[in-house]
Design a protein around this motif. Structure first.
Motif, short mmCIF file in Angstrom:
data_model
loop_
_atom_site.label_atom_id
_atom_site.label_comp_id
_atom_site.label_asym_id
_atom_site.label_seq_id
_atom_site.Cartn_x
_atom_site.Cartn_y
_atom_site.Cartn_z
N SER A 1 0.83 -1.20 0.00
CA SER A 1 0.00 0.00 0.00
C SER A 1 0.87 1.26 0.00
O SER A 1 1.96 1.27 0.57
CB SER A 1 -0.89 -0.03 1.24
OG SER A 1 -1.66 1.14 1.31
N ASN B 1 -6.52 -6.37 -3.48
CA ASN B 1 -7.03 -5.08 -3.04
C ASN B 1 -6.41 -4.00 -3.91
O ASN B 1 -5.21 -3.71 -3.81
CB ASN B 1 -6.69 -4.84 -1.57
CG ASN B 1 -7.35 -3.58 -1.02
OD1 ASN B 1 -7.83 -2.74 -1.77
ND2 ASN B 1 -7.34 -3.45 0.28
N ARG C 1 -3.52 -1.25 -2.44
CA ARG C 1 -4.37 -0.07 -2.30
C ARG C 1 -3.53 1.20 -2.21
O ARG C 1 -2.37 1.16 -1.86
CB ARG C 1 -5.32 -0.22 -1.12
CG ARG C 1 -4.67 -0.10 0.24
CD ARG C 1 -5.64 -0.35 1.34
NE ARG C 1 -6.45 0.83 1.57
CZ ARG C 1 -7.44 0.90 2.44
NH1 ARG C 1 -7.76 -0.15 3.17
NH2 ARG C 1 -8.13 2.00 2.60
N HIS C 2 -4.16 2.31 -2.58
CA HIS C 2 -3.52 3.63 -2.56
C HIS C 2 -2.23 3.66 -3.37
O HIS C 2 -1.19 4.08 -2.90
CB HIS C 2 -3.25 4.09 -1.13
CG HIS C 2 -4.48 4.46 -0.37
ND1 HIS C 2 -5.14 5.65 -0.56
CD2 HIS C 2 -5.17 3.78 0.56
CE1 HIS C 2 -6.19 5.69 0.23
NE2 HIS C 2 -6.25 4.56 0.92
N HIS D 1 -2.09 -6.84 -1.57
CA HIS D 1 -2.66 -5.54 -1.19
C HIS D 1 -1.92 -4.45 -1.96
O HIS D 1 -0.73 -4.22 -1.73
CB HIS D 1 -2.47 -5.30 0.31
CG HIS D 1 -3.09 -6.33 1.19
ND1 HIS D 1 -4.35 -6.20 1.70
CD2 HIS D 1 -2.63 -7.54 1.62
CE1 HIS D 1 -4.64 -7.27 2.44
NE2 HIS D 1 -3.61 -8.10 2.39
N ARG E 1 -8.03 -0.94 -4.06
CA ARG E 1 -8.79 0.22 -3.60
C ARG E 1 -7.96 1.50 -3.74
O ARG E 1 -6.76 1.52 -3.50
CB ARG E 1 -9.17 0.01 -2.12
CG ARG E 1 -9.99 1.12 -1.57
CD ARG E 1 -10.34 0.86 -0.13
NE ARG E 1 -11.26 1.88 0.33
CZ ARG E 1 -12.13 1.70 1.29
NH1 ARG E 1 -12.21 0.56 1.92
NH2 ARG E 1 -12.93 2.68 1.63
N THR E 2 -8.64 2.56 -4.16
CA THR E 2 -8.04 3.88 -4.30
C THR E 2 -6.83 3.86 -5.24
O THR E 2 -5.76 4.37 -4.93
CB THR E 2 -7.68 4.49 -2.93
OG1 THR E 2 -8.75 4.25 -2.02
CG2 THR E 2 -7.48 5.99 -3.02
#
Length: 163
Positions: free
Chosen positions: A16, A60, A38-39, A36, A62-63
């Motif tokens: 992330s 993941n 994300r971001h 992961h 996300r964002t």
């Protein structure tokens, strides 16, 4: 992502907030189950060169900056074992007026998902996906027939004008 090569027992990788713009470069992690990302700054999913992640179940994103359904669908083709994916706060999610419609579109392409954007997939979601796919097919078929009829009438008119 060269440091994440040839780690045969790595099962979860948390990357992330690392300004990552591509999934290319993860190699030699055959048992990786959770990734992961994300971001980060992932805008598209490459058609070629995606890592081989035969055990990946959770992703993941996300964002990030994913904006096209084709990119999301490309993930399903590359990672057949994926059961849970998160694309909340990506442009792709923000384009839908309803999370149920978004889930329906996604389930029509990958009915094996058990969770999507932190929502557990239910039989109701799967049924809605079927109805949504049927509705879209019906609309496309109506449009195809309308265009076909217009072309037929145009051809008839041209034949009358020639004759």
């Amino acid at each position: 992502m060269a440091p994440f090569k040839n780690m045969p027992r790595l099962e979860e990788l948390y990357l992330s907030n690392n300004n990552i713009s591509s999934m290319i470069g993860i190699e030699g992690v055959p048992v990786l189950k959770k990734l992961h990302l994300r971001h980060n700054k992932i805008e598209k999913i490459e058609e070629e060169g995606l890592p081989e992640l035969p055990a990946l179940e959770y992703l993941n994103l996300r964002t990030n900056k994913l904006a096209a359904m084709e990119d999301l669908f490309r993930l399903f083709g590359a990672f057949a074992t994926i059961k849970d994916i998160n694309v909340l706060n990506c442009p792709i999610e923000l384009e839908f007026s309803s999370m149920n419609i978004f889930i329906g579109d996604v389930l029509a392409k990958n009915p094996m998902l058990s969770r999507f954007c932190k929502i557990s997939v239910t039989d109701k979601h799967k049924l809605e996906a079927v109805y949504l796919a049927q509705y879209k097919w019906t609309k496309e078929e109506e449009e195809r027939k309308r265009v076909e009829e217009e072309e037929r009438k145009k051809a008839e008119l041209e034949a009358e004008q020639e004759g």
